[in-house]
Scaffold this motif. Structure first.
Motif, PDB file in Angstrom:
ATOM      1  N   ARG A 161       0.440  -1.818   0.375  1.00 55.11           N
ATOM      2  CA  ARG A 161       0.375   0.264  -0.203  1.00 55.11           C
ATOM      3  C   ARG A 161       0.865   1.216   0.197  1.00 55.11           C
ATOM      4  O   ARG A 161       2.657   1.105   0.723  1.00 55.11           O
ATOM      5  CB  ARG A 161      -0.764   0.036   1.383  1.00 55.11           C
ATOM      6  N   VAL A 162       0.254   2.219  -0.147  1.00 51.58           N
ATOM      7  CA  VAL A 162       1.231   3.677  -0.857  1.00 51.58           C
ATOM      8  C   VAL A 162       0.407   4.506   0.559  1.00 51.58           C
ATOM      9  O   VAL A 162      -0.987   4.752   0.646  1.00 51.58           O
ATOM     10  CB  VAL A 162       1.074   3.839  -2.333  1.00 51.58           C
ATOM     11  N   TYR A 163       1.456   5.966   0.503  1.00 54.15           N
ATOM     12  CA  TYR A 163       0.586   6.785   0.849  1.00 54.15           C
ATOM     13  C   TYR A 163      -0.401   7.371  -0.381  1.00 54.15           C
ATOM     14  O   TYR A 163       0.456   7.828  -1.186  1.00 54.15           O
ATOM     15  CB  TYR A 163       1.368   7.820   1.836  1.00 54.15           C
ATOM     16  N   GLU A 164      -0.822   8.543   0.400  1.00 53.57           N
ATOM     17  CA  GLU A 164      -1.922   9.471  -0.916  1.00 53.57           C
ATOM     18  C   GLU A 164      -0.612  10.626  -1.883  1.00 53.57           C
ATOM     19  O   GLU A 164      -0.348  11.287  -2.401  1.00 53.57           O
ATOM     20  CB  GLU A 164      -2.326  10.356   0.125  1.00 53.57           C
ATOM     21  N   SER A 165       0.266  10.510  -0.519  1.00 53.82           N
ATOM     22  CA  SER A 165       1.852  11.836  -1.434  1.00 53.82           C
ATOM     23  C   SER A 165       2.275  10.446  -2.734  1.00 53.82           C
ATOM     24  O   SER A 165       2.374  11.064  -3.370  1.00 53.82           O
ATOM     25  CB  SER A 165       2.941  11.975  -0.124  1.00 53.82           C
ATOM     26  N   ASN A 166       2.196   9.540  -2.157  1.00 49.91           N
ATOM     27  CA  ASN A 166       3.092   8.953  -3.326  1.00 49.91           C
ATOM     28  C   ASN A 166       2.059   8.635  -4.442  1.00 49.91           C
ATOM     29  O   ASN A 166       3.286   8.994  -5.701  1.00 49.91           O
ATOM     30  CB  ASN A 166       3.413   7.504  -3.208  1.00 49.91           C
ATOM     31  N   VAL A 167       0.641   8.642  -5.017  1.00 52.03           N
ATOM     32  CA  VAL A 167      -0.662   8.525  -5.440  1.00 52.03           C
ATOM     33  C   VAL A 167      -0.336  10.353  -6.597  1.00 52.03           C
ATOM     34  O   VAL A 167       0.115  10.602  -7.463  1.00 52.03           O
ATOM     35  CB  VAL A 167      -2.005   9.040  -5.274  1.00 52.03           C
ATOM     36  N   THR A 168       0.284  11.137  -5.455  1.00 53.80           N
ATOM     37  CA  THR A 168       0.681  12.496  -5.949  1.00 53.80           C
ATOM     38  C   THR A 168       1.805  12.649  -7.070  1.00 53.80           C
ATOM     39  O   THR A 168       1.925  13.134  -8.115  1.00 53.80           O
ATOM     40  CB  THR A 168       0.398  13.294  -5.078  1.00 53.80           C
ATOM     41  N   THR A 169       2.537  11.619  -6.112  1.00 55.96           N
ATOM     42  CA  THR A 169       3.559  12.204  -7.081  1.00 55.96           C
ATOM     43  C   THR A 169       4.045  11.555  -8.600  1.00 55.96           C
ATOM     44  O   THR A 169       4.295  12.029  -9.327  1.00 55.96           O
ATOM     45  CB  THR A 169       5.149  11.553  -6.297  1.00 55.96           C
ATOM     46  N   ILE A 170       3.619  10.105  -8.293  1.00 57.94           N
ATOM     47  CA  ILE A 170       3.157   9.499  -9.546  1.00 57.94           C
ATOM     48  C   ILE A 170       2.350  10.175 -10.435  1.00 57.94           C
ATOM     49  O   ILE A 170       2.992  10.669 -11.686  1.00 57.94           O
ATOM     50  CB  ILE A 170       2.551   7.787  -9.120  1.00 57.94           C
ATOM     51  N   ARG A 171       1.003  10.728  -9.881  1.00 59.48           N
ATOM     52  CA  ARG A 171       0.265  11.656 -11.054  1.00 59.48           C
ATOM     53  C   ARG A 171       1.148  13.166 -11.782  1.00 59.48           C
ATOM     54  O   ARG A 171       0.431  12.808 -12.801  1.00 59.48           O
ATOM     55  CB  ARG A 171      -1.621  11.788 -10.835  1.00 59.48           C
ATOM     56  N   GLU A 172       1.831  13.231 -10.866  1.00 53.91           N
ATOM     57  CA  GLU A 172       1.942  15.091 -11.577  1.00 53.91           C
ATOM     58  C   GLU A 172       3.253  14.126 -12.344  1.00 53.91           C
ATOM     59  O   GLU A 172       3.903  15.233 -13.665  1.00 53.91           O
ATOM     60  CB  GLU A 172       3.391  15.361 -10.536  1.00 53.91           C
ATOM     61  N   GLY A 173       4.271  12.953 -11.724  1.00 51.67           N
ATOM     62  CA  GLY A 173       5.606  12.502 -12.711  1.00 51.67           C
ATOM     63  C   GLY A 173       4.984  11.970 -14.922  1.00 51.67           C
ATOM     64  O   GLY A 173       4.794  13.023 -15.209  1.00 51.67           O
ATOM     65  N   LEU A 174       3.304  11.585 -14.429  1.00 53.26           N
ATOM     66  CA  LEU A 174       2.888  10.926 -15.449  1.00 53.26           C
ATOM     67  C   LEU A 174       2.500  12.374 -16.644  1.00 53.26           C
ATOM     68  O   LEU A 174       2.821  12.111 -17.592  1.00 53.26           O
ATOM     69  CB  LEU A 174       1.872   9.733 -15.389  1.00 53.26           C
ATOM     70  N   ALA A 175       1.634  13.412 -15.388  1.00 53.87           N
ATOM     71  CA  ALA A 175       1.759  14.658 -16.390  1.00 53.87           C
ATOM     72  C   ALA A 175       2.736  15.359 -16.833  1.00 53.87           C
ATOM     73  O   ALA A 175       2.151  16.169 -18.188  1.00 53.87           O
ATOM     74  CB  ALA A 175       0.440  14.804 -15.040  1.00 53.87           C
ATOM     75  N   SER A 176       3.641  14.941 -16.166  1.00 50.24           N
ATOM     76  CA  SER A 176       4.450  15.815 -16.427  1.00 50.24           C
ATOM     77  C   SER A 176       5.411  14.962 -18.247  1.00 50.24           C
ATOM     78  O   SER A 176       5.766  15.824 -19.331  1.00 50.24           O
ATOM     79  CB  SER A 176       5.640  16.265 -15.511  1.00 50.24           C
ATOM     80  N   LYS A 177       5.658  13.892 -18.307  1.00 48.10           N
ATOM     81  CA  LYS A 177       6.116  13.266 -19.190  1.00 48.10           C
ATOM     82  C   LYS A 177       5.059  13.700 -20.534  1.00 48.10           C
ATOM     83  O   LYS A 177       5.921  13.510 -21.172  1.00 48.10           O
ATOM     84  CB  LYS A 177       6.625  11.503 -18.107  1.00 48.10           C
TER      85      LYS A 177
END
Length: 169
Positions: free
Chosen positions: A85-101
């Motif tokens: 399981r992950v933290y909400e901050s991990n979800v945010t990091t992945i979302r922002e990384g995909l959005a940026s790339k």
């Protein structure tokens, strides 16, 4: 007369190049961690990798002809033997990384009566879907699944599965 044939040949070459470019764009030639949607699978269909600094199990699903239509990421631990399981901050990091790339804008879709949600974005034919199931009573409250797939190839897969189901009778 020779000029006419050269013109026709150039016209055919231009059409071929345009067709190739358009078909690549339509199939959503997106590459994540060295895996390209629409390409033929080379290597293992299940591997471990990292995404956004999190250990992930990477599952690659293919059509009957070997083309990749879906890439699935699941957080894992213990050399990817167990789901994590992950933290909400991990979800945010992945979302922002995909959005940026991939220059994406994610849309949040929430489930009624729960804190569960999906983050969905599209780029051409490619769909990026993050599903998050939450449990506020756990240390790491989020169960995360990341789906990256070609919408058109996903439809082809559904037709293949339907044909296989129909042949069972």
């Amino acid at each position: 007369m020779i000029l006419f044939f050269k013109f026709r040949m150039m016209k055919k070459i231009i059409y071929l190049v345009l067709f190739t470019l358009i078909s690549n764009l339509c199939l959503g030639q997106v590459t994540v961690k060295g895996v390209t949607l629409g390409d033929t699978l080379r290597g293992e269909s299940l591997t471990s990798t990292t995404l956004g600094g999190i250990d992930m199990a990477q599952s690659i699903l293919t059509l009957n002809d070997g083309r990749i239509y879906l890439i699935l990421y699941t957080p894992c631990k213990d050399d990817c033997e167990n789901v994590s399981r992950v933290y909400e901050s991990n979800v945010t990091t992945i979302r922002e990384g995909l959005a940026s790339k991939f220059d994406l804008k994610f849309r949040k879709i929430t489930e009624e009566y729960t804190d569960n949600y999906q983050l969905r974005a599209t780029k051409g034919d490619t769909v990026f879907l993050l599903t998050v199931e939450t449990n506020q009573f756990m240390d790491k409250p989020c169960e995360l699944l990341i789906y990256i797939f070609s919408d058109s190839l996903y439809e082809v897969n559904n037709k293949e599965e339907q044909e296989e189901a129909n042949t069972d009778f």
